[in-house]
Motif scaffolding. Structure first.
Motif, PDB file in Angstrom:
ATOM      1  N   PRO A   1       0.815  -1.224   0.000  1.00 10.57           N
ATOM      2  CA  PRO A   1       0.000   0.000   0.000  1.00 10.57           C
ATOM      3  C   PRO A   1       0.847   1.271   0.000  1.00 10.57           C
ATOM      4  N   GLU A   2       1.951   1.256   0.717  1.00 14.72           N
ATOM      5  CA  GLU A   2       2.811   2.447   0.780  1.00 14.72           C
ATOM      6  C   GLU A   2       3.426   2.747  -0.580  1.00 14.72           C
ATOM      7  N   LEU A   3       3.928   1.723  -1.266  1.00 11.42           N
ATOM      8  CA  LEU A   3       4.534   1.934  -2.572  1.00 11.42           C
ATOM      9  C   LEU A   3       3.480   2.275  -3.629  1.00 11.42           C
ATOM     10  N   LYS A   4       2.310   1.659  -3.503  1.00 11.64           N
ATOM     11  CA  LYS A   4       1.242   1.954  -4.457  1.00 11.64           C
ATOM     12  C   LYS A   4       0.810   3.412  -4.364  1.00 11.64           C
ATOM     13  N   GLN A   5       0.859   3.955  -3.169  1.00 11.39           N
ATOM     14  CA  GLN A   5       0.505   5.365  -2.993  1.00 11.39           C
ATOM     15  C   GLN A   5       1.491   6.265  -3.740  1.00 11.39           C
ATOM     16  N   LYS A   6       2.747   5.852  -3.812  1.00 11.10           N
ATOM     17  CA  LYS A   6       3.735   6.603  -4.582  1.00 11.10           C
ATOM     18  C   LYS A   6       3.528   6.447  -6.081  1.00 11.10           C
ATOM     19  N   ALA A   7       3.114   5.249  -6.471  1.00 15.71           N
ATOM     20  CA  ALA A   7       3.097   4.907  -7.891  1.00 15.71           C
ATOM     21  C   ALA A   7       1.832   5.328  -8.615  1.00 15.71           C
TER      22      ALA A   7
ATOM     23  N   GLY B   1      30.590  12.293 -12.753  1.00 18.91           N
ATOM     24  CA  GLY B   1      29.278  12.758 -12.306  1.00 18.91           C
ATOM     25  C   GLY B   1      28.965  12.325 -10.888  1.00 18.91           C
ATOM     26  N   ASN B   2      28.057  13.053 -10.272  1.00 10.12           N
ATOM     27  CA  ASN B   2      27.631  12.760  -8.900  1.00 10.12           C
ATOM     28  C   ASN B   2      26.791  11.485  -8.895  1.00 10.12           C
ATOM     29  N   PRO B   3      27.242  10.417  -8.215  1.00 18.02           N
ATOM     30  CA  PRO B   3      26.497   9.153  -8.239  1.00 18.02           C
ATOM     31  C   PRO B   3      25.124   9.239  -7.580  1.00 18.02           C
ATOM     32  N   ARG B   4      24.891  10.215  -6.729  1.00 19.42           N
ATOM     33  CA  ARG B   4      23.571  10.369  -6.125  1.00 19.42           C
ATOM     34  C   ARG B   4      22.583  10.966  -7.114  1.00 19.42           C
ATOM     35  N   GLN B   5      23.095  11.646  -8.114  1.00 23.94           N
ATOM     36  CA  GLN B   5      22.243  12.245  -9.139  1.00 23.94           C
ATOM     37  C   GLN B   5      22.238  11.406 -10.414  1.00 23.94           C
ATOM     38  N   ARG B   6      23.382  10.883 -10.788  1.00 27.74           N
ATOM     39  CA  ARG B   6      23.507  10.043 -11.982  1.00 27.74           C
ATOM     40  C   ARG B   6      23.337   8.588 -11.540  1.00 27.74           C
ATOM     41  N   ASP B   7      22.114   8.191 -11.382  1.00 26.58           N
ATOM     42  CA  ASP B   7      21.808   6.895 -10.782  1.00 26.58           C
ATOM     43  C   ASP B   7      20.827   6.140 -11.682  1.00 26.58           C
ATOM     44  N   ARG B   8      21.233   4.990 -12.203  1.00 21.99           N
ATOM     45  CA  ARG B   8      20.384   4.215 -13.101  1.00 21.99           C
ATOM     46  C   ARG B   8      19.168   3.624 -12.400  1.00 21.99           C
ATOM     47  N   GLU B   9      19.115   3.732 -11.068  1.00 18.67           N
ATOM     48  CA  GLU B   9      17.952   3.257 -10.325  1.00 18.67           C
ATOM     49  C   GLU B   9      16.886   4.341 -10.153  1.00 18.67           C
ATOM     50  N   LEU B  10      17.197   5.566 -10.558  1.00 22.17           N
ATOM     51  CA  LEU B  10      16.241   6.666 -10.412  1.00 22.17           C
ATOM     52  C   LEU B  10      15.429   6.857 -11.702  1.00 22.17           C
ATOM     53  N   TYR B  11      14.789   5.784 -12.104  1.00 20.55           N
ATOM     54  CA  TYR B  11      13.840   5.815 -13.219  1.00 20.55           C
ATOM     55  C   TYR B  11      12.495   5.379 -12.661  1.00 20.55           C
ATOM     56  N   TYR B  12      11.465   6.164 -12.946  1.00 25.18           N
ATOM     57  CA  TYR B  12      10.210   6.118 -12.209  1.00 25.18           C
ATOM     58  C   TYR B  12       9.059   5.599 -13.051  1.00 25.18           C
ATOM     59  N   PHE B  13       8.224   4.774 -12.431  1.00 25.47           N
ATOM     60  CA  PHE B  13       6.979   4.303 -13.017  1.00 25.47           C
ATOM     61  C   PHE B  13       5.815   4.972 -12.292  1.00 25.47           C
ATOM     62  N   THR B  14       4.884   5.514 -13.071  1.00 19.79           N
ATOM     63  CA  THR B  14       3.718   6.187 -12.504  1.00 19.79           C
ATOM     64  C   THR B  14       2.483   5.789 -13.303  1.00 19.79           C
TER      65      THR B  14
END
Length: 342
Positions: free
Chosen positions: A44-50, A116-129
């Protein structure tokens, strides 16, 4: 993507629908199932984000730069949830489009290697909505977005689908060092455009090359509504047969990230609006390694390509529909029909 015939052949043979009201394609059969499986995999918590309402303002907040986003990033998913998310992405894109999206995501690692900054250039920061409730006959949408990717789908009554804005970018456009040296996420859309502009004679160049200097960004940026650009450039009707074929191939290359039915429908709509009214405009250098920009514009659509940043090794590429981004035209018809049915 395996294809027995190209869209160019279909166009030449007249086998693509060319009526004034070319029918929008239905969503791929697997898309609804994949979207439901993705949502059902979430807590439920993740679904609220998605998940957001279809009418949420967030649906039209789109970015292709590395900025904070809403939605659910790969970083927050477990392996089962990630598999469900990527299965949804496979349902939304062609095999070629999916491969490109994954190559672009991998370029984040290259940018880290380049300092590049690894906190900003992060291949895991791709979002599904997901917007609304996916269902066989429902109206809903979804988005996949991160640095240099923004893909947007809108489904109407489970029967028709819109797929713009469609954005891909690549930095580096060509990897010039390290283990991925030689990688190019975006190829045909650049190479075919160079082939076309270099084929022009002096009179054609005068019409097509509208500025000696390329802009440092696509002109429509991440606007919610794409404005028709000035009516300049070389018209399809002013090209010889080989150049016309190149222009169709260039448009086709920009459409091929989507499933075949979507790509075919895009070609059908621009043909219905009149290929002779499509114009090719170029800005900047006509040789690789220097800043260059082009656009292909017709009555209903706009493709923009820019490669100027980072010593002309940084591509931004977008397809916009003047009336159909986020399914605006389809939604308007849906609401009109719904009201008349009451």
């Amino acid at each position: 993507m395996q294809r027995s015939v190209t869209l160019a052949v279909l166009l030449a043979a007249g086998l693509v629908a060319i009526g004034r009201s070319a029918t929008a394609p239905p969503p791929p059969p697997a898309m609804v199932t994949a979207a439901r499986a993705f949502l059902d995999s979430l807590t439920p918590e993740l679904k609220q984000k998605a998940q957001f309402a279809l009418g949420a303002e967030e649906r039209m907040n789109w970015f292709y730069t590395p900025v904070p986003r809403k939605g659910l990033p790969l970083k927050d998913m477990n392996e089962r949830q990630r598999a469900a998310a990527m299965n949804l992405l496979r349902a939304g894109l062609s095999e070629q489009g999916y491969s490109r999206a994954e190559t672009i995501r991998a370029l984040e690692d290259v940018l880290v290697e380049m300092g590049g900054n690894p906190r900003q250039r992060d291949r895991e920061l791709y979002y599904f909505t997901v917007f609304g409730e996916p269902g066989p006959k429902s109206t809903w949408g979804w988005r996949y977005e991160g640095h240099h990717i923004s893909q947007n789908w809108t489904v109407i009554n489970g029967a028709a689908m819109a797929t713009t804005p469609q954005f891909f970018g690549a930095h580096p456009a060509e990897v010039r060092q390290g283990a991925r040296k030689g990688t190019r996420a975006i190829t045909a859309e650049e190479d075919l455009a160079f082939e076309l502009v270099q084929s022009l004679d002096a009179a054609q160049q005068k019409a097509a090359i509208v500025d000696a200097t390329a802009p440092n960004e696509i002109l429509t940026t991440n606007s919610r509504e794409a404005n028709i650009q000035e009516d300049r450039g070389l018209a399809y009707a002013q090209m010889n047969a080989a150049q016309k074929a190149l222009l169709v191939r260039l448009i086709e290359a920009n459409a091929e990230a989507q499933p075949q039915a979507v790509a075919r429908e895009r070609l059908a709509r621009l043909r219905a609006a009149g290929l002779d009214r499509v114009k090719f405009a170029w800005m900047g250098a006509r040789d690789k390694g220097q800043g260059h920009y082009y656009r292909v514009q017709g009555p209903t659509f706009l493709i923009e390509f820019d490669n100027t940043q980072n010593d002309a090794n940084h591509i931004h590429l977008v397809w916009r529909d003047f009336k159909g981004d986020w399914g605006r035209d389809l939604l308007a018809e849906h609401y009109r029909t719904s009201q008349h049915a009451r």
